[in-house]
Structure formats: C-alpha cells, structure tokens
Design an enzyme around this catalytic site. Sequence first.
Site, PDB file in Angstrom:
ATOM      1  CG  ASP A 102      -7.419 -72.796  -6.010  1.00  0.00           C
ATOM      2  OD1 ASP A 102      -7.309 -72.171  -7.055  1.00  0.00           O
ATOM      3  OD2 ASP A 102      -8.173 -72.392  -5.423  1.00  0.00           O
ATOM      4  CG  ASP A 210      -4.269 -68.192  -8.222  1.00  0.00           C
ATOM      5  OD1 ASP A 210      -5.268 -67.736  -7.682  1.00  0.00           O
ATOM      6  OD2 ASP A 210      -3.277 -67.766  -7.893  1.00  0.00           O
ATOM      7  CD  GLU A 269      -7.416 -65.782 -10.158  1.00  0.00           C
ATOM      8  OE1 GLU A 269      -8.025 -64.983  -9.420  1.00  0.00           O
ATOM      9  OE2 GLU A 269      -6.627 -66.271  -9.964  1.00  0.00           O
ATOM     10  CG  HIS A 342     -10.623 -66.911  -2.470  1.00  0.00           C
ATOM     11  ND1 HIS A 342     -11.003 -67.540  -3.925  1.00  0.00           N
ATOM     12  CD2 HIS A 342      -9.261 -66.401  -2.629  1.00  0.00           C
ATOM     13  CE1 HIS A 342      -9.926 -67.425  -4.322  1.00  0.00           C
ATOM     14  NE2 HIS A 342      -8.867 -66.922  -3.914  1.00  0.00           N
ATOM     15  CG  ASP A 343      -8.894 -63.510  -4.619  1.00  0.00           C
ATOM     16  OD1 ASP A 343      -8.385 -63.337  -3.455  1.00  0.00           O
ATOM     17  OD2 ASP A 343      -8.325 -64.044  -5.547  1.00  0.00           O
TER      18      ASP A 343
END
Length: 572
Positions: A102, A210, A269, A342-343
Amino acid sequence: MRNPYQPAWWTNAVVYQIYPRSFADTTGDGIGDISGVIEHLDYLSDLGVDVIWLSPIHESPQHDNGYDISNYRRIDHLYGTEEEFDQLLSEVHRRGMKLIMDLVVNHTSDEHSAFVVSASSRSNVSRDSYFWRDPRRGFSPDEPGAEPNNWGSIFGGSAWTYHPGTEQYYLHLFSPHQPDLNWESTRVRRRVYEMMNWWLDRGIDGFRMDAINFISKRPSLPDSPVGAGGMYANGAPFYVSGPRVHEFLQEMMRAVFGYRTNDYLVVGETDGVTVEEAVLFTDSLRGELDMVFQFEHMRLDHGPGGKWDHVPVKLRDLKTIANRWQRSLADRGWNSLYLGNHDQPRSVSRFGDDTGYRYESATLWATLFHLQRGTPFIYQGEEIGMTNAGFTSIEQYRDLESLAYYDYAVNRGMRKEHVLDTLGRVSRDNARTPMQWNESPHAGFSTGKPWIDVNPNYPSINAAADRAAEKSVFRYYQRLIALRHNSTVVSLGDFEMVDPGDPLLFAFRRRLGDEELSVMCNVSGGPLPVPAYLRDSKLVLGNYIEPGSPELLRPWEARVHRLTRSTASTGV
C-alpha cells in the site's frame, strides 16, 4: 517499463489482499503479523493467486489501522521486524508470487517528522508540505464557521483542524491524525518518489495507491456548493481527480519506473472517478496507472443519505454499470474486478444470501466478477465465504468512521438499535474481523484476545472446514483461477452483456478468435428459466454439484459454458 503494445502479465493474474492486522497472529498479542502471513503462504499458493497486496505495515500510531503512516521506511513493531519482512518477500518470490505494498501518500500521520516540522512555525521551510490556512475573516480562531472553507471530512466533521501553536488550520480529508500532503510542493513529490524507489529497490513488485486521485486539489480551496446533509459540504468537486493529478502521476511514473526493466503492478484507488477519467488513468500509452479501483458499483446500496442510508441493490443497475465499464475500457485502459476489501462489508452478506445459500451466492458473485475482462481481486476470507461480523454492541466496533457515525446519529436522536442495525450492514469492521482459519478458540487467528472480536460463526465457517466440505468455496475459487490461467479468452476476450434488462439473470459472453464462453447467473433465491439460445453448449464450470436441467437455473446458480458454433451465432 513494459511495452504498452503488448498484453501485460497482470491481465492473466489474480490478486489477494491481506489486511495484516486481521490475517494471522503468531505472538499472541491479538494483532496479526508478518510471521502469520509467512505461515499461510502455502495456503495462498494452493489457492492459485499470483499477487499479494499487503495493506500498510509501516510505522504508525495506528489511529486508522496503519493508514496514518509516521515512517514510510520502517516496519511497525506491531507487525514484526525488518528481517521478517525481507523473509516474507523472499518466500513470496520463491513460490512464484509477487508482493505489492500500500502506498499512502495523499496524507501522512500527524506524527510524521515532516508534519511535526511543518507545524513548528509559520516560517519553516517545510510549511508548504501541508495545507495551512488562516481562520475565515470575521471569526475567532477555532470557533464553528472559522474553518478556511466548508469542506467536510470523509470521516465526519470538518476537514480542518485548528493548530493553536501557529494559529492556523490544517487540511485533512480523513481523520485529524491524517493531514493532507500538498503535492504542489516539489519537495513533497521528490521525497515521495525517493521513498517509492527505496521500496522497489528492496524488491517489492509494485503499489496499490491509496486515495491517489485526491492528491491534486484546486489551489484556491474554494467553498463547495455541494451539500452533505449537515453543517459541512462535500468538497469532492475540488479534490477528486484534480487539475494536476495526471501531470503528477506521469511525473511519478517517469521518476520511479522510467528506468526500470522489470514489470510492476500499479493500482490506484480512485474514489469518485468517472469512466472517462479512468480511461485517462489507465491508457497504457499515457504512462500513468495500470488499473483503478472505481466505486460506482459500491454505491448501489447507498440511498439519498449516502453510505449509512442502506437500500436494496437493483441488478439492472449493476449490469448497466458493469457493461459501461467493460465497454469503455475495452480498447484503452483496464478494469479491476472486485466486490470486497478492507473498506467494504462482506460481499456475500451485502449482495448474496449469507444464510440459506451462502455457498451458492458466494461462488456466484465470484463467477460474475472473475470472468469479466479485468484483473480480479480477492479480499481475505472471500475465498471461504466469510460473512458480516454480526456485532450487537457499539463497544465491539473499532473503525473510526463507524464510531463517528454512531455518535453523530445518536446525538441527533436516532434510535441506537437502528444505528447498530445500519452498522451491522455497512460498517468497514465487517471485513476486518480476524481471518477464520479453524474451529479452535479465536478461529485459530491468535492464542490471545484479538484486537477486534471474531465473527461468532467461526466454528462452522472457517478455512479448514470449508476445504473439507463437499461444497467448498475455496475449491471453487481454485477452479475459477485455473480457468483464467488456462484460457486466454478469460483474460483478453471481448465482453458482451446478454439480456441487460432482465432483473434476475446476469449473463455475458467472452469471445476471442474461435473461443467463446457464456456466463449465466441466477441472482435470486428462486428458479429461473435459461434463455433458449444459451442451452446448446458445453458446461465448463458450475457452482452446483448435482447436474441440473439445461432449461432452468437453480437458486443462486452460476454456470460457465463453452458455446458451440450454432449457439454462438444466435440470440442476444
């Protein structure tokens, strides 16, 4: 860098996301660690995945579970040592897999040395590394309305926090502990690129970036006219895919990847991105990203009040979105294919039937997304059909966003039971409960008390039980992944939606040369007739063990057929 005129290696790859805090704990402190990942690499290799995406393990105060990074070049002691990370990387590569990390560079932790220096005085050389602004004229500092603009934070409240020491506000699109970097500063960009090169030199195989389309803000940071249903407005029009974002990404690619001969994977993302923007981000001739995570399909169950206003998903709308993204990125760009991370809440609870038809609906949704054109992403636990957490008390939640919403809603008079029901459907913590390995205490995740409660259904839903079961979600994923690896039509074939207006049938075709596959899925709990023109074909893969009628799809049944020449030329 790779040749943009040749298919990239990742068109045939499958990515598996690990959320380290919840994957496997070897020390008994209740927090997953690097050694836990190493211990389960054979499990991932057996599943058949090609790439592991590791959520942040960098040094962090952990206000947002590692997405608030205080030192980008150090492993947080919660997860292990530098030597253990190097061992992980070596073991991943030894098994023929790749590892991507990430990259969180829209913001840092407020404990990062750069922010500490930036906050030390108005005159220091690093002041412009972040966004600092005076209070609004006519207001006393730190009173409501004194914020430099009316933007709201994604986590609730204002996007600005007052700093008494220098009598200015700083911008944070997320938590106050996550101040936004100012990418207009050449110093910021240079240090980010140096850090990225440092990680690639260490041997990793790329990045998941991210909130990367938030890095360019409108320089004037104007008030937003877009209401958010509260005191603060939605500032997204001024920071989502902002004015210099493509320039910044192209500069990044040149500075970090331009001289490298290996092939890397770079995934962005990009919340709020449009199809048109996604084409620009992922067109290989532009030198930006390999693919993006778009969120349009993730908002189908959001009502007028947003994420916390849950409404049923309409299949026609999902098909419209899938068809548009498939067609728009067919000739330029590339799709990522995902339903969970994870979100997001657990996909089988969100889109399927997690009780009576958990196996069938989990494998149906995997079929639908893995066999479209793009690169599939599996979030840990999806491959065994893990469900939402089933929490009944606010004390069980850990997520900043969820806790902020609970306080906001209860303080405005909503019944606690209603708020908890909403969290039970949509909270990010639904996906963050520990990985369920076996039926031993704490699901085999840890010998100590986990940092967040284990889903109470772990005695029946766990990796060991699933792999031993007659109806195994894991084994079905293996077959899906093998189909992608062994069939070029899955990775590179054209996509054609079938019966886009049908409210229960999700069907499409993939074509490449003389090879053609048909995917048919009954997205309902009742039987569904099979269109006549899809019946005369050879079954390649299905999620029911017993043979069924060629004329009828059973509840949540998914079938993949290889079409004969006679059927390939009819219908639609």
